[in-house]
Scaffold this motif. Sequence first.
Motif, mmCIF file in Angstrom:
data_model
loop_
_atom_site.group_PDB
_atom_site.id
_atom_site.type_symbol
_atom_site.label_atom_id
_atom_site.label_comp_id
_atom_site.label_asym_id
_atom_site.label_seq_id
_atom_site.Cartn_x
_atom_site.Cartn_y
_atom_site.Cartn_z
ATOM 1 N N UNK A 201 0.728 -1.128 -0.115
ATOM 2 C CA UNK A 201 -0.129 0.029 0.073
ATOM 3 C C UNK A 201 0.903 1.295 0.143
ATOM 4 N N UNK A 202 2.154 1.144 0.719
ATOM 5 C CA UNK A 202 2.919 2.296 0.734
ATOM 6 C C UNK A 202 3.524 2.489 -0.642
ATOM 7 N N UNK A 203 3.782 1.589 -1.351
ATOM 8 C CA UNK A 203 4.421 1.776 -2.860
ATOM 9 C C UNK A 203 3.361 2.329 -3.770
ATOM 10 N N UNK A 204 2.041 1.649 -3.510
ATOM 11 C CA UNK A 204 0.890 2.109 -4.388
ATOM 12 C C UNK A 204 0.421 3.577 -4.095
ATOM 13 N N UNK A 205 0.540 4.129 -2.872
ATOM 14 C CA UNK A 205 0.402 5.485 -2.398
ATOM 15 C C UNK A 205 1.640 6.197 -3.031
ATOM 16 N N UNK A 206 2.796 5.807 -3.119
ATOM 17 C CA UNK A 206 3.873 6.360 -3.614
ATOM 18 C C UNK A 206 3.713 6.920 -4.979
ATOM 19 N N UNK A 207 3.303 5.917 -5.779
ATOM 20 C CA UNK A 207 2.982 6.131 -7.170
ATOM 21 C C UNK A 207 1.674 6.941 -7.396
ATOM 22 N N UNK A 208 0.404 6.902 -6.714
ATOM 23 C CA UNK A 208 -0.586 7.455 -7.109
ATOM 24 C C UNK A 208 -1.024 8.895 -6.168
ATOM 25 N N UNK A 209 -0.419 8.891 -4.931
ATOM 26 C CA UNK A 209 -0.793 10.027 -4.170
ATOM 27 C C UNK A 209 0.298 11.186 -4.463
ATOM 28 N N UNK A 210 -0.247 12.320 -4.531
ATOM 29 C CA UNK A 210 0.734 13.403 -4.591
ATOM 30 C C UNK A 210 1.367 13.769 -3.301
ATOM 31 N N UNK A 211 0.742 13.322 -1.822
ATOM 32 C CA UNK A 211 1.526 13.364 -0.740
ATOM 33 C C UNK A 211 1.195 12.172 -0.182
ATOM 34 N N UNK A 215 -2.556 10.645 2.360
ATOM 35 C CA UNK A 215 -3.190 10.011 1.087
ATOM 36 C C UNK A 215 -4.716 10.705 1.176
ATOM 37 N N UNK A 216 -5.023 10.823 -0.292
ATOM 38 C CA UNK A 216 -6.444 11.367 -0.366
ATOM 39 C C UNK A 216 -7.407 10.651 -1.159
ATOM 40 N N UNK A 217 -6.906 9.389 -1.658
ATOM 41 C CA UNK A 217 -7.839 8.301 -2.306
ATOM 42 C C UNK A 217 -7.749 7.091 -1.309
ATOM 43 N N UNK A 218 -6.431 6.777 -1.271
ATOM 44 C CA UNK A 218 -6.209 5.614 -0.594
ATOM 45 C C UNK A 218 -6.108 5.441 0.924
ATOM 46 N N UNK A 219 -7.317 5.421 1.463
ATOM 47 C CA UNK A 219 -7.317 5.726 2.961
ATOM 48 C C UNK A 219 -7.336 4.387 3.801
ATOM 49 N N UNK A 233 -12.346 14.852 -0.323
ATOM 50 C CA UNK A 233 -12.372 16.203 0.060
ATOM 51 C C UNK A 233 -11.196 16.954 -0.486
ATOM 52 N N UNK A 234 -11.696 18.029 -1.312
ATOM 53 C CA UNK A 234 -10.587 18.829 -1.670
ATOM 54 C C UNK A 234 -9.442 19.283 -0.687
ATOM 55 N N UNK A 235 -8.307 19.592 -1.243
ATOM 56 C CA UNK A 235 -7.282 19.770 -0.081
ATOM 57 C C UNK A 235 -7.143 21.311 -0.107
ATOM 58 N N UNK A 236 -6.858 21.796 1.024
ATOM 59 C CA UNK A 236 -6.707 23.401 1.274
ATOM 60 C C UNK A 236 -5.809 23.814 0.746
#
Length: 236
Positions: A201-211, A215-219, A233-236
Motif C-alpha cells: 500500500x505504501x508503494x501504491x500510494x507513492x505512485x498514485x498520491x501526490x502526498x 493520502x486523499x484516495x487510498x485511505x 475532500x478537496x485539499x486546502x
Amino acid sequence: VAQPRNRILVVEDDAQIRRFLRAGLEASGYELSEVDTGARALAEAASRTPDLVILDLGLPDMDGVEIVQRLREWSAVPILVLSARAREHDKIAALDAGADDYLTKPFGMGELLARIRVALRHRNALADGATSVFECEHLRVDFSARRVTLRGAEVHLTPIEYRLLSVLTRHADKVVTHRQLLKEVWGPAYVERSHYLRVHMAALRHKLESDPARPRFLLTEAGVGYRLITTPASTA
Ligand code: CA
C-alpha cells in the motif's frame, strides 16, 4: 418527476436509536421499515426487498455476522453495519462476511446519510452494468487494457500493486478488510500477512498520491482495512 423512494430496512433493538434513525431518514425522503430482531430482519429482507439494510450487530436473538452471511446467500443488498465500540471484532467479521460499510456508535446523521448515498450509488452503478474503466479525478484505470494513468501519464505498477488497486476500485468507497485484501490479492494462505499489505500500500500510494503521507484516495481504516474513495475532500 417524483422518483421512487429508496426503501431502507433498519435492524436495531434499541428503541432510542430507531427513533433517531427514523427521524433522520424519513426527513431525507427514505421509506423505512424497522425490526428489532435478526429473525424478523431475515423475513423482512426477503419479503420487502429493501434497497439498503442498516444492521445493528448487537441483537438479542442472533449474531449480526450470521445475519450478514445469511443475507449474502441470496442478496446483494448494500448492508451498513452499526457497531458499538465493544464490538469492533464483530464489525470486521461482518465486513469479511460481505457487509459494505460500518459506522461505530455514536455516529452523526450527516455521516450516516453520506454513507447511505454512496452505497446506493454503487448499487445503481452495478445495476447499470459493470464498467471496464475506473476514473476518479486524475486517476484512470482501464481494466481491459490493464493500463493505469495519472494525469494522462502511464503509471507502472507491479502485478501485486495492480491487483491491489483492482480490488480496491472494484469495492470503491467501501471498506475492504485486511483479510479480504490479502485473500484476493495474494490468496487464502496469506490472510494473516498484514505486513505485505502495509509495504505494498505504501508503494501504491507513492505512485498514485501526490502526498503519500497524507493520502486523499487510498485511505487507511485504522485496525480494519483500506478504502479507496472516489470523491475525496478537496485539499486546502
Ligand atoms: Ca443493539
